[in-house]
Design an enzyme around this catalytic site. Sequence first.
Site, PDB file in Angstrom:
ATOM      1  N   TYR A  87      23.534  39.171  48.281  1.00 53.40           N
ATOM      2  CA  TYR A  87      24.561  38.150  47.462  1.00 53.40           C
ATOM      3  C   TYR A  87      23.689  37.762  45.894  1.00 53.40           C
ATOM      4  O   TYR A  87      22.482  37.369  46.204  1.00 53.40           O
ATOM      5  CB  TYR A  87      24.875  36.978  48.567  1.00 53.40           C
TER       6      TYR A  87
ATOM      7  N   SER B  73      37.326  37.707  53.711  1.00 55.67           N
ATOM      8  CA  SER B  73      38.875  38.280  53.003  1.00 55.67           C
ATOM      9  C   SER B  73      39.980  37.540  53.378  1.00 55.67           C
ATOM     10  O   SER B  73      41.012  38.283  53.428  1.00 55.67           O
ATOM     11  CB  SER B  73      38.862  40.071  52.231  1.00 55.67           C
TER      12      SER B  73
ATOM     13  N   GLY C 214      41.672  39.580  49.396  1.00 55.05           N
ATOM     14  CA  GLY C 214      41.136  39.689  47.568  1.00 55.05           C
ATOM     15  C   GLY C 214      42.021  39.209  46.792  1.00 55.05           C
ATOM     16  O   GLY C 214      41.935  38.768  45.639  1.00 55.05           O
ATOM     17  N   GLY C 215      43.065  37.628  46.961  1.00 51.08           N
ATOM     18  CA  GLY C 215      42.925  37.320  46.300  1.00 51.08           C
ATOM     19  C   GLY C 215      44.688  37.169  45.852  1.00 51.08           C
ATOM     20  O   GLY C 215      45.449  36.418  46.011  1.00 51.08           O
TER      21      GLY C 215
ATOM     22  N   GLY D  61      47.217  34.584  47.738  1.00 52.43           N
ATOM     23  CA  GLY D  61      47.148  33.306  47.034  1.00 52.43           C
ATOM     24  C   GLY D  61      47.904  32.766  46.013  1.00 52.43           C
ATOM     25  O   GLY D  61      46.908  31.536  45.574  1.00 52.43           O
ATOM     26  N   GLY D  62      49.257  33.029  46.327  1.00 59.40           N
ATOM     27  CA  GLY D  62      50.171  32.809  45.400  1.00 59.40           C
ATOM     28  C   GLY D  62      49.310  33.342  43.708  1.00 59.40           C
ATOM     29  O   GLY D  62      49.409  33.211  42.442  1.00 59.40           O
TER      30      GLY D  62
END
Length: 329
Positions: free
Chosen positions: A53, A215, A219-220, A223-224
């Site tokens: 990371y 995840s 990948g989002g 999340g709206g």
Amino acid sequence: MEYTQLGRTGLKVSRLVLGTMNFGPHTDEAGSHAIMDAALGAGVNFFDTANVYGWGENKGRTEEIIGSWFAKGGDRRDKVVLGTKVYGDMSADGNPWPNHNKISALNIRRSVEASLRRLGTDHIDIYQFHHIDRDTPVEEIWQAVDTLIQQGKILYAGSSNFPGWKIAQANEAARRRGSYGLVSEQCLYNLIERRAEMEVIPAAREYGLGVIPWSPLHGGILGGILGKAAGGGRRSAGMGAERLKQPGMRQRIQAYEDLLDKHGLEPGEVALAWLLTRPGITGPIVGPRTGEQLASAVRAVSLELSGELLAALEEIFPGTGPSPEAFAW
């Protein structure tokens, strides 16, 4: 904050795991320290990272940021269950020398020492194999792990991205040696991606591994993402935008967001709360870039989903069914 026991260990961990992959690339050191302070203050005690990371030329930077936070004192290190990982190429130019990646005994030894230096600690609680290594005999891996445990440099070993058969192979090999074996598995698992229910999660439960989904928002897009774009917020990009292009995906996400809007719930919080209802799940990994994102994730831990809502989610994102029945025609 709710707590649970990590698999068959004696560790008590929060049902939310702080992922640190954004520390360095997207959140600077001061912001990362603030998020870790807020997480600890909210009762989150399980922090996850990896030696790679920081990415690119900055591989290892995330571990360094965590190490500088530990160095502030206040018993920070003692209050945290710390997990890091080994496998990836740590060379700056992406062209490793032989034995400088994967999980050979030599690289495990080198990587542990390097992670300990960057983290500024004398031990790692959960040392995880980031991927399987098809070239290294599993007996060699356990020999290296057992040595590190005897030296006090790690407490337990875990896996990430292992298929069910590899979890079984690894733990049966450990059993033959009298070794403790894997105690946790990090796998891709969320409302959309449920293949882990077929073999990975059943294998983990059979061998007493805690399951730590990564995840959780796929990948989002859980999340709206559509509502945010329509409201002038952050537009879908990168991985999320590509996944929305999959056949039928936009329609499913729209149905998901419409359902939660009717109930007055935040999509990202529901996606996390759903994972906490699943059998065998220790807690999902969240990778907040901001304090607001962390606060939203913390709220999800205490969110109770009704049976009606769970059934509606199952209709939008049907699971694979139980194994082995799901393999039948």
